[in-house]
Write an enzyme that holds these catalytic residues in place. Structure first.
Site, PDB file in Angstrom:
ATOM      1  N   CYS A  69      10.793   2.193   4.433  1.00  0.00           N
ATOM      2  CA  CYS A  69      10.932   1.263   6.191  1.00  0.00           C
ATOM      3  C   CYS A  69      11.486   0.321   5.751  1.00  0.00           C
ATOM      4  CB  CYS A  69       9.514   1.920   6.620  1.00  0.00           C
ATOM      5  SG  CYS A  69       9.462   0.976   8.328  1.00  0.00           S
ATOM      6  N   CYS A 179      17.023  -0.421   9.778  1.00  0.00           N
ATOM      7  CA  CYS A 179      15.599  -0.139  10.586  1.00  0.00           C
ATOM      8  C   CYS A 179      16.141   1.769   9.676  1.00  0.00           C
ATOM      9  CB  CYS A 179      15.678  -0.423  11.952  1.00  0.00           C
ATOM     10  SG  CYS A 179      13.943   1.289  12.319  1.00  0.00           S
TER      11      CYS A 179
HETATM   12  N1  DGL Z   1      11.676   2.413  10.404  1.00  0.00           N
HETATM   13  C1  DGL Z   1      10.863   1.266  10.576  1.00  0.00           C
HETATM   14  C2  DGL Z   1      12.414   0.290  10.098  1.00  0.00           C
HETATM   15  O1  DGL Z   1      12.938   0.842   8.697  1.00  0.00           O
HETATM   16  C3  DGL Z   1      10.163   1.002  11.630  1.00  0.00           C
HETATM   17  C4  DGL Z   1       9.834   1.052  12.626  1.00  0.00           C
HETATM   18  C5  DGL Z   1       8.791   1.242  13.744  1.00  0.00           C
HETATM   19  O2  DGL Z   1       8.444   1.471  13.849  1.00  0.00           O
HETATM   20  O3  DGL Z   1       9.177   0.142  14.155  1.00  0.00           O
HETATM   21  O4  DGL Z   1      12.076  -1.069  10.259  1.00  0.00           O
END
Ligand code: DGL
Length: 254
Positions: A69, A179
């Site tokens: 993430c 993301c």
């Molecule tokens: N998958 C996440 C990232 O790479 C976060 C998305 C979220 O929960 O806002 O930033």
């Protein structure tokens, strides 16, 4: 065992890439779906949630932890490394360096609000893109769609157009998917961007780094997934899209 966590199903894009590189490794993935999205929360909340999930992965016996993430990585990676010295942690940075190195025009960074206001985002630009125009665009709706299991069809197409269309006449040569949810929308994004525009995906680099750092490569090739909430079939669907086969594997909630 390799432990991974994300706010939700996004990091399954990373898990799938690691699985294809390391077919025998055991993976334990925690999707914090009860508290997703993270990108709109405060840094303190994101830090505390990251610590909680990393501690759980370590307690379960992970020998390497992937913060799958960007949002969790920009806020918590340093603190996690300090908290668990000796244990390798792999995180994700917006891929501004390779995008700027392409010399293909302006770089668009598609990410969460948290990632775009982080210090590491500013540092990456200062270190690797001083001579490149970089445009950051927050795409919270994309996260919500993927978390709802919607990766194609009119709603997903509209959401992609809403972000991409205003960028089309800005000379963007590289679109950085900063993301881990966004690779699940990449076909739609690719269809929408100008010909010649390149998508820079986060999955390869992080899987390569895990491959380099992991000492124990053996295992039974098991994929275990824990979701903190939402028994709605989305984990199974999105994992399948990434190429992870969860049949006969272990998916629990709570
Ligand atoms: N998958 C996440 C990232 O790479 C976060 C998305 C979220 O929960 O806002 O930033």
């Amino acid at each position: 065992m390799i432990g991974l966590f994300d706010s939700g199903v996004g990091g399954l894009s990373i898990a799938a890439e690691i699985r294809s590189r390391l077919p025998d490794a055991d993976l334990l993935y925690i999707a914090d779906r009860a508290r997703a999205p993270w990108g709109v929360r405060s840094d303190t909340e994101i830090l505390n949630m990251s610590i909680e999930l990393a501690d759980r992965l370590v307690a379960e016996g992970s020998s390497l932890v992937v913060v799958a993430c960007h949002t969790g990585s920009v806020v918590a990676l340093e603190a996690l490394r300090k908290r668990h010295p000796g244990l390798p942690f792999v995180g994700l940075d917006p891929a501004i360096k390779p995008a700027a190195a392409m010399n293909n025009g302006t770089v668009a960074v598609l990410a969460t609000h948290t990632t775009l206001r982080s210090r590491s985002y500013q540092t990456l630009i200062a270190d690797h893109a001083v001579d490149t125009e970089v445009v950051g665009v927050a795409c919270p709706r994309w996260v919500e769609l993927v978390e709802d299991g919607i990766t194609d069809g009119p709603d997903a197409e509209d959401a992609v157009a809403e972000v991409i269309d205003p960028l089309l006449d800005r000379g963007i040569g590289a679109y950085v998917l900063a993301c881990t949810h966004f690779p699940f929308l990449q076909d739609l994004i690719r269809e929408r961007i100008t010909p010649g525009g390149v998508l820079v995906s986060p999955t390869d680099g992080v899987a390569r780094q895990v491959d380099r750092l992991i000492e124990d490569r053996s295992g039974s090739g098991r994929t275990r997934i824990i979701s903190t909430g939402r028994e709605d079939g989305v984990v199974e669907r999105v994992a399948g899209l990434g190429g992870l086969d969860l049949r006969g594997q272990d998916l629990t909630f709570g």
